[in-house]
Design a protein around this motif. Sequence first.
Motif, short mmCIF file in Angstrom:
data_model
loop_
_atom_site.label_atom_id
_atom_site.label_comp_id
_atom_site.label_asym_id
_atom_site.label_seq_id
_atom_site.Cartn_x
_atom_site.Cartn_y
_atom_site.Cartn_z
N SER A 144 0.48 -1.63 0.11
CA SER A 144 -0.22 0.06 -0.52
C SER A 144 0.78 0.88 0.49
O SER A 144 0.26 2.15 -0.28
CB SER A 144 -0.80 -0.07 0.92
OG SER A 144 0.19 0.48 2.37
N ASP A 145 2.28 1.10 0.49
CA ASP A 145 3.28 2.39 0.61
C ASP A 145 3.68 2.53 -0.67
O ASP A 145 4.56 3.51 -1.20
CB ASP A 145 4.35 2.27 1.73
CG ASP A 145 3.88 2.17 3.37
OD1 ASP A 145 2.63 2.83 3.20
OD2 ASP A 145 4.11 1.48 3.37
N TRP A 146 3.74 1.31 -2.06
CA TRP A 146 4.16 1.93 -2.78
C TRP A 146 4.04 2.14 -4.02
O TRP A 146 3.04 3.18 -4.10
CB TRP A 146 4.61 -0.12 -3.79
CG TRP A 146 5.11 -1.17 -3.21
CD1 TRP A 146 5.46 -1.43 -1.58
CD2 TRP A 146 6.16 -2.10 -3.75
NE1 TRP A 146 6.17 -1.94 -1.44
CE2 TRP A 146 6.75 -2.62 -2.52
CE3 TRP A 146 5.63 -2.58 -5.31
CZ2 TRP A 146 7.21 -4.32 -2.73
CZ3 TRP A 146 6.32 -3.90 -4.87
CH2 TRP A 146 6.86 -4.67 -3.82
N ASN A 147 4.21 3.16 -4.74
CA ASN A 147 3.84 4.05 -5.64
C ASN A 147 4.56 3.28 -7.13
O ASN A 147 5.51 2.79 -7.36
CB ASN A 147 5.00 5.01 -5.81
CG ASN A 147 5.21 6.29 -4.15
OD1 ASN A 147 4.54 6.91 -4.48
ND2 ASN A 147 6.44 5.29 -4.40
N PHE A 148 3.11 3.48 -8.24
CA PHE A 148 3.37 2.90 -9.93
C PHE A 148 3.27 3.41 -10.69
O PHE A 148 1.47 4.19 -10.31
CB PHE A 148 2.10 1.59 -9.77
CG PHE A 148 1.93 0.68 -8.47
CD1 PHE A 148 3.02 0.24 -9.11
CD2 PHE A 148 2.12 1.02 -7.24
CE1 PHE A 148 2.79 -1.48 -8.25
CE2 PHE A 148 2.25 -0.17 -6.65
CZ PHE A 148 2.51 -1.91 -6.95
N VAL A 168 -4.01 -0.71 -16.07
CA VAL A 168 -3.32 -1.23 -15.07
C VAL A 168 -3.62 -0.57 -13.68
O VAL A 168 -3.67 -0.45 -12.59
CB VAL A 168 -1.36 0.01 -15.05
CG1 VAL A 168 -0.97 -0.20 -13.98
CG2 VAL A 168 -1.36 -1.08 -16.41
N TYR A 169 -4.65 0.51 -13.66
CA TYR A 169 -5.34 1.93 -11.82
C TYR A 169 -6.38 0.51 -11.87
O TYR A 169 -5.87 0.34 -10.91
CB TYR A 169 -5.78 2.99 -13.04
CG TYR A 169 -6.00 3.47 -12.49
CD1 TYR A 169 -5.31 5.04 -11.78
CD2 TYR A 169 -8.14 3.17 -11.14
CE1 TYR A 169 -5.53 5.44 -10.24
CE2 TYR A 169 -7.47 4.04 -10.23
CZ TYR A 169 -7.08 5.11 -9.85
OH TYR A 169 -7.29 5.80 -9.03
N ASN A 178 -1.51 4.91 -4.41
CA ASN A 178 -0.31 5.87 -4.94
C ASN A 178 0.25 5.74 -7.12
O ASN A 178 0.79 4.88 -7.04
CB ASN A 178 1.03 5.56 -4.62
CG ASN A 178 0.92 5.70 -3.10
OD1 ASN A 178 0.20 7.07 -2.89
ND2 ASN A 178 1.73 5.30 -1.85
N ILE A 179 -0.96 6.22 -7.49
CA ILE A 179 -0.77 5.66 -8.98
C ILE A 179 -0.12 6.75 -9.68
O ILE A 179 -0.80 7.93 -9.21
CB ILE A 179 -1.78 4.94 -9.27
CG1 ILE A 179 -2.09 3.60 -8.77
CG2 ILE A 179 -1.65 5.09 -10.68
CD1 ILE A 179 -3.36 2.71 -9.30
N GLY A 180 0.31 7.11 -10.39
CA GLY A 180 1.06 8.02 -11.13
C GLY A 180 1.43 8.70 -12.21
O GLY A 180 1.49 6.68 -13.11
N VAL A 181 1.58 9.11 -13.15
CA VAL A 181 1.73 9.18 -14.55
C VAL A 181 2.82 10.17 -15.24
O VAL A 181 3.30 10.89 -15.09
CB VAL A 181 0.67 9.66 -15.77
CG1 VAL A 181 0.33 11.27 -14.99
CG2 VAL A 181 0.55 9.72 -17.35
#
Length: 286
Positions: A144-148, A168-169, A178-181
């Motif tokens: 849950s702390d990971w960033n994708f 992916v989302y 933590n989902i970014g682009v």
Amino acid sequence: IRQHQLINEQSEWIGKTNINVNLKPISTLKKPKNIINVGKLSNLFLNSTLNQLQETTRKLNITYVYFESLLEHENELVQHGPFFTHYDDYQLANILSTYKLTPFIKFDYSKLKQQENNDVALFLQRLKSFCNYINNCPTLTNISDWNFEIACSNLDDFDEFILFYNQVYDIVINYSNNIGVLLVYNHTNKELDYLLKTLKQVKSNKAPSFISFYNTSSIEKIYTGISEGALLQLQNNQDKLVKDLKSLVFNELGYDINIFLPDWNTLTGKEFIQTGTFFRSALIID
């Protein structure tokens, strides 16, 4: 306030500025957390990398480790029915636990579709299996702390990228928010336009929690003689880019999100021959 500049290791007074000081409390920038970029994930499994990582994390306060994809040989994975082998997944979780690092994982659609011969279905299956396995290793790392980070390095793939982002989302959101682009590599107006298009298309219920950008600029004036304001100009350009990104995101989403700089390449020369002769290393400034 007396303003000085450092020229040939000598301080020279270049001007005087009168400023009206407002004594009201102001907010200050929070010191960013440190991130170390190891490139491909397979690099993280090398003894030479682990030895350097041990020394680095011991001496510096490193929070994040940044790497690309899950494995670069996803198309060679041995698949037994609905199952994938998870040996490397356990090894990754163990490394993160040992060095107390939180991962930033980059999924570049443009590269992945080449690896999978334009079919990323296998990768998406692998991602789902991977997340589920890591989620069942809470004693080693908390997913849950990971960033994708979902990236598109070739904007010609943009229409397909939006579908990939959504796919992916839909998988990752079950494990981490933590989902970014990442679309900004060279700071062009075209990249900013496509970032805006992305926010418009996904903002309803799949808005990213962060955006990333790369700094690939080199100080070209260094090779023709640094002008007096060259370094300051470089800093001002970066400040402007961050302000433009923050403004673009806020205007579209109506709120601020985190902005990360996971890759900063200032070691390349102006010409190809110079680039090849530079000593390649990581510069870490705490």
